[in-house]
Design a protein around this motif. Structure first.
Motif, PDB file in Angstrom:
ATOM      1  N   LYS A 294       0.828  -1.202   0.000  1.00 21.07           N
ATOM      2  CA  LYS A 294       0.000   0.000   0.000  1.00 21.07           C
ATOM      3  C   LYS A 294       0.867   1.259   0.000  1.00 21.07           C
ATOM      4  O   LYS A 294       0.571   2.235  -0.704  1.00 21.07           O
ATOM      5  CB  LYS A 294      -0.934   0.003   1.214  1.00 21.07           C
ATOM      6  CG  LYS A 294      -2.005  -1.070   1.173  1.00 21.07           C
ATOM      7  CD  LYS A 294      -2.926  -0.963   2.370  1.00 21.07           C
ATOM      8  CE  LYS A 294      -4.033  -1.995   2.297  1.00 21.07           C
ATOM      9  NZ  LYS A 294      -4.990  -1.876   3.415  1.00 21.07           N
ATOM     10  N   ARG A 295       1.933   1.230   0.779  1.00 16.44           N
ATOM     11  CA  ARG A 295       2.838   2.384   0.819  1.00 16.44           C
ATOM     12  C   ARG A 295       3.471   2.616  -0.551  1.00 16.44           C
ATOM     13  O   ARG A 295       3.524   3.752  -1.039  1.00 16.44           O
ATOM     14  CB  ARG A 295       3.918   2.168   1.868  1.00 16.44           C
ATOM     15  CG  ARG A 295       4.911   3.341   1.958  1.00 16.44           C
ATOM     16  CD  ARG A 295       6.017   3.093   2.966  1.00 16.44           C
ATOM     17  NE  ARG A 295       5.508   3.064   4.323  1.00 16.44           N
ATOM     18  CZ  ARG A 295       5.366   1.971   5.054  1.00 16.44           C
ATOM     19  NH1 ARG A 295       5.685   0.783   4.532  1.00 16.44           N
ATOM     20  NH2 ARG A 295       4.908   2.029   6.274  1.00 16.44           N
ATOM     21  N   ASN A 296       3.947   1.560  -1.168  1.00 18.06           N
ATOM     22  CA  ASN A 296       4.627   1.701  -2.460  1.00 18.06           C
ATOM     23  C   ASN A 296       3.712   2.280  -3.527  1.00 18.06           C
ATOM     24  O   ASN A 296       4.101   3.170  -4.291  1.00 18.06           O
ATOM     25  CB  ASN A 296       5.158   0.345  -2.913  1.00 18.06           C
ATOM     26  CG  ASN A 296       6.312  -0.153  -2.068  1.00 18.06           C
ATOM     27  OD1 ASN A 296       6.929   0.623  -1.328  1.00 18.06           O
ATOM     28  ND2 ASN A 296       6.613  -1.438  -2.140  1.00 18.06           N
ATOM     29  N   VAL A 297       2.478   1.777  -3.595  1.00 19.03           N
ATOM     30  CA  VAL A 297       1.577   2.240  -4.642  1.00 19.03           C
ATOM     31  C   VAL A 297       1.053   3.640  -4.322  1.00 19.03           C
ATOM     32  O   VAL A 297       0.844   4.456  -5.233  1.00 19.03           O
ATOM     33  CB  VAL A 297       0.429   1.220  -4.859  1.00 19.03           C
ATOM     34  CG1 VAL A 297      -0.618   1.291  -3.760  1.00 19.03           C
ATOM     35  CG2 VAL A 297      -0.218   1.409  -6.219  1.00 19.03           C
TER      36      VAL A 297
ATOM     37  N   VAL B  67      -7.087  10.731  -6.886  1.00 19.02           N
ATOM     38  CA  VAL B  67      -6.451   9.463  -6.526  1.00 19.02           C
ATOM     39  C   VAL B  67      -7.232   8.866  -5.362  1.00 19.02           C
ATOM     40  O   VAL B  67      -7.454   9.523  -4.346  1.00 19.02           O
ATOM     41  CB  VAL B  67      -4.969   9.663  -6.136  1.00 19.02           C
ATOM     42  CG1 VAL B  67      -4.355   8.335  -5.694  1.00 19.02           C
ATOM     43  CG2 VAL B  67      -4.190  10.266  -7.292  1.00 19.02           C
ATOM     44  N   ASP B  68      -7.629   7.608  -5.510  1.00 19.60           N
ATOM     45  CA  ASP B  68      -8.464   6.969  -4.497  1.00 19.60           C
ATOM     46  C   ASP B  68      -8.213   5.466  -4.502  1.00 19.60           C
ATOM     47  O   ASP B  68      -7.692   4.924  -5.476  1.00 19.60           O
ATOM     48  CB  ASP B  68      -9.944   7.255  -4.796  1.00 19.60           C
ATOM     49  CG  ASP B  68     -10.807   7.318  -3.552  1.00 19.60           C
ATOM     50  OD1 ASP B  68     -10.379   6.778  -2.514  1.00 19.60           O
ATOM     51  OD2 ASP B  68     -11.907   7.897  -3.617  1.00 19.60           O
ATOM     52  N   GLY B  69      -8.598   4.809  -3.438  1.00 19.50           N
ATOM     53  CA  GLY B  69      -8.486   3.363  -3.351  1.00 19.50           C
ATOM     54  C   GLY B  69      -9.752   2.681  -3.830  1.00 19.50           C
ATOM     55  O   GLY B  69     -10.672   3.322  -4.340  1.00 19.50           O
ATOM     56  N   ALA B  70      -9.828   1.371  -3.657  1.00 25.74           N
ATOM     57  CA  ALA B  70     -11.020   0.609  -4.028  1.00 25.74           C
ATOM     58  C   ALA B  70     -11.037  -0.687  -3.234  1.00 25.74           C
ATOM     59  O   ALA B  70      -9.992  -1.181  -2.794  1.00 25.74           O
ATOM     60  CB  ALA B  70     -11.039   0.311  -5.521  1.00 25.74           C
TER      61      ALA B  70
ATOM     62  N   ILE C  82      -5.635   3.305  -6.668  1.00 21.65           N
ATOM     63  CA  ILE C  82      -4.448   2.659  -6.110  1.00 21.65           C
ATOM     64  C   ILE C  82      -4.889   1.513  -5.191  1.00 21.65           C
ATOM     65  O   ILE C  82      -5.671   1.706  -4.267  1.00 21.65           O
ATOM     66  CB  ILE C  82      -3.544   3.654  -5.358  1.00 21.65           C
ATOM     67  CG1 ILE C  82      -4.333   4.484  -4.345  1.00 21.65           C
ATOM     68  CG2 ILE C  82      -2.849   4.581  -6.348  1.00 21.65           C
ATOM     69  CD1 ILE C  82      -3.465   5.411  -3.499  1.00 21.65           C
ATOM     70  N   VAL C  83      -4.376   0.309  -5.482  1.00 24.34           N
ATOM     71  CA  VAL C  83      -4.741  -0.880  -4.715  1.00 24.34           C
ATOM     72  C   VAL C  83      -3.553  -1.827  -4.628  1.00 24.34           C
ATOM     73  O   VAL C  83      -2.600  -1.720  -5.396  1.00 24.34           O
ATOM     74  CB  VAL C  83      -5.925  -1.639  -5.369  1.00 24.34           C
ATOM     75  CG1 VAL C  83      -7.197  -0.819  -5.335  1.00 24.34           C
ATOM     76  CG2 VAL C  83      -5.587  -2.055  -6.805  1.00 24.34           C
ATOM     77  N   ASP C  84      -3.635  -2.782  -3.685  1.00 23.22           N
ATOM     78  CA  ASP C  84      -2.710  -3.911  -3.739  1.00 23.22           C
ATOM     79  C   ASP C  84      -3.371  -5.018  -4.545  1.00 23.22           C
ATOM     80  O   ASP C  84      -4.574  -4.969  -4.835  1.00 23.22           O
ATOM     81  CB  ASP C  84      -2.321  -4.374  -2.337  1.00 23.22           C
ATOM     82  CG  ASP C  84      -3.504  -4.877  -1.540  1.00 23.22           C
ATOM     83  OD1 ASP C  84      -4.060  -5.930  -1.900  1.00 23.22           O
ATOM     84  OD2 ASP C  84      -3.889  -4.221  -0.550  1.00 23.22           O
ATOM     85  N   ASP C  85      -2.608  -6.022  -4.910  1.00 21.97           N
ATOM     86  CA  ASP C  85      -3.108  -7.022  -5.865  1.00 21.97           C
ATOM     87  C   ASP C  85      -4.236  -7.899  -5.318  1.00 21.97           C
ATOM     88  O   ASP C  85      -4.911  -8.590  -6.086  1.00 21.97           O
ATOM     89  CB  ASP C  85      -1.973  -7.885  -6.406  1.00 21.97           C
ATOM     90  CG  ASP C  85      -1.145  -8.553  -5.312  1.00 21.97           C
ATOM     91  OD1 ASP C  85      -1.497  -8.413  -4.117  1.00 21.97           O
ATOM     92  OD2 ASP C  85      -0.144  -9.209  -5.641  1.00 21.97           O
TER      93      ASP C  85
ATOM     94  N   SER D 150       2.257  -5.034  -5.908  1.00 21.55           N
ATOM     95  CA  SER D 150       2.438  -6.465  -5.649  1.00 21.55           C
ATOM     96  C   SER D 150       3.878  -6.716  -5.238  1.00 21.55           C
ATOM     97  O   SER D 150       4.716  -5.803  -5.252  1.00 21.55           O
ATOM     98  CB  SER D 150       2.101  -7.287  -6.900  1.00 21.55           C
ATOM     99  OG  SER D 150       3.106  -7.130  -7.885  1.00 21.55           O
ATOM    100  N   SER D 151       4.170  -7.955  -4.889  1.00 26.28           N
ATOM    101  CA  SER D 151       5.533  -8.312  -4.496  1.00 26.28           C
ATOM    102  C   SER D 151       6.511  -8.176  -5.664  1.00 26.28           C
ATOM    103  O   SER D 151       7.730  -8.118  -5.464  1.00 26.28           O
ATOM    104  CB  SER D 151       5.565  -9.741  -3.961  1.00 26.28           C
ATOM    105  OG  SER D 151       5.089 -10.654  -4.939  1.00 26.28           O
TER     106      SER D 151
END
Length: 223
Positions: free
Chosen positions: A4-7, A79-82, A115-118, A214-215
């Motif tokens: 989350k920090r990276n994205v 910019v927002d999450g989901a 912006i999201v994680d995988d 992602s990783s």
């Protein structure tokens, strides 16, 4: 948290000097706001933010991001999450009960970046319940209506307070579980036709780009 920090940090790098920025709500956008505030200080950027919730308003203030309103400015980039992103970049949002203002701000932006994680990327929407903001007096009748679409409604209750969650707009949230959502555009419209519904958490055809952490790094998804 690292994803989350990276994205979030990557999205902050896309903001340009002079931009009016829609400031999303949630755990991933927290990092976006943190990095954006640092850029404003380090690079002496002239940026104004339009918050989508009290949370993003307070975080903007905490990170030194000046705020404004839609009445005063148009939005260059939001910019927002989901909570879910499908293969066509449609979304389910509203886990933080801020989806009404998020939809207003994100839809008004010239460019909307998610912006999201995988873990949030799915083939088809529906694993996450659809949040529906409702006028409190219409809670029962709205619940009865959504059952006609095959949904299972549940009034969202507070975690550290008695009673239901109250949105920034003073309303309730009904989380509606569907087996799957075959036609997000149709369901989004039909839910909003129900008397007493303020807005629902399906975002169809609004997203311009999704940054996925992602990783293996950060991947960009576009239409």
């Amino acid at each position: 948290m690292e994803l989350k920090r990276n994205v979030g940090y990557a999205a902050a790098k896309l903001v340009e000097d002079g931009n009016i920025v829609g400031l999303g709500t949630g755990s991933t956008t927290l990092y976006f706001l943190e990095k954006l505030g640092k850029r404003i200080i380090d690079e002496e950027l002239e940026i104004l933010g339009i918050p989508t919730s009290y949370q993003s308003f307070l975080l903007a203030k905490e990170n030194g991001i000046p705020v404004t309103t839609l009445e005063e400015h148009s939005i260059d980039i939001a910019v927002d999450g989901a909570d879910e992103v499908d293969s066509r970049l449609n979304l389910i949002k509203g886990g933080g009960a801020a989806h009404t203002m998020e939809k207003i701000v994100d839809s008004a932006a010239d460019k909307f970046i998610v912006i999201v994680d995988d873990s949030k990327v799915v083939d088809k929407l529906g694993a996450f319940p659809v949040p529906v903001e409702v006028i409190p007096q219409a809670c029962r009748t709205v619940s009865d209506h959504v059952k006609q679409f095959g949904g299972v409604p549940a009034l969202r209750m507070g975690q550290r307070k008695g009673g239901p969650v109250i949105t920034d707009n003073g309303n309730f949230v009904i989380d509606v579980k569907f087996e799957s959502i075959e036609d997000p555009a149709y369901l989004e419209k039909e839910l909003n036709y129900i008397p007493g519904v303020v807005e629902n958490g399906i975002f169809f055809g609004v997203t311009d780009e999704v940054l996925v952490g992602s990783s293996e790094g950060i991947k960009s998804l576009k239409k």
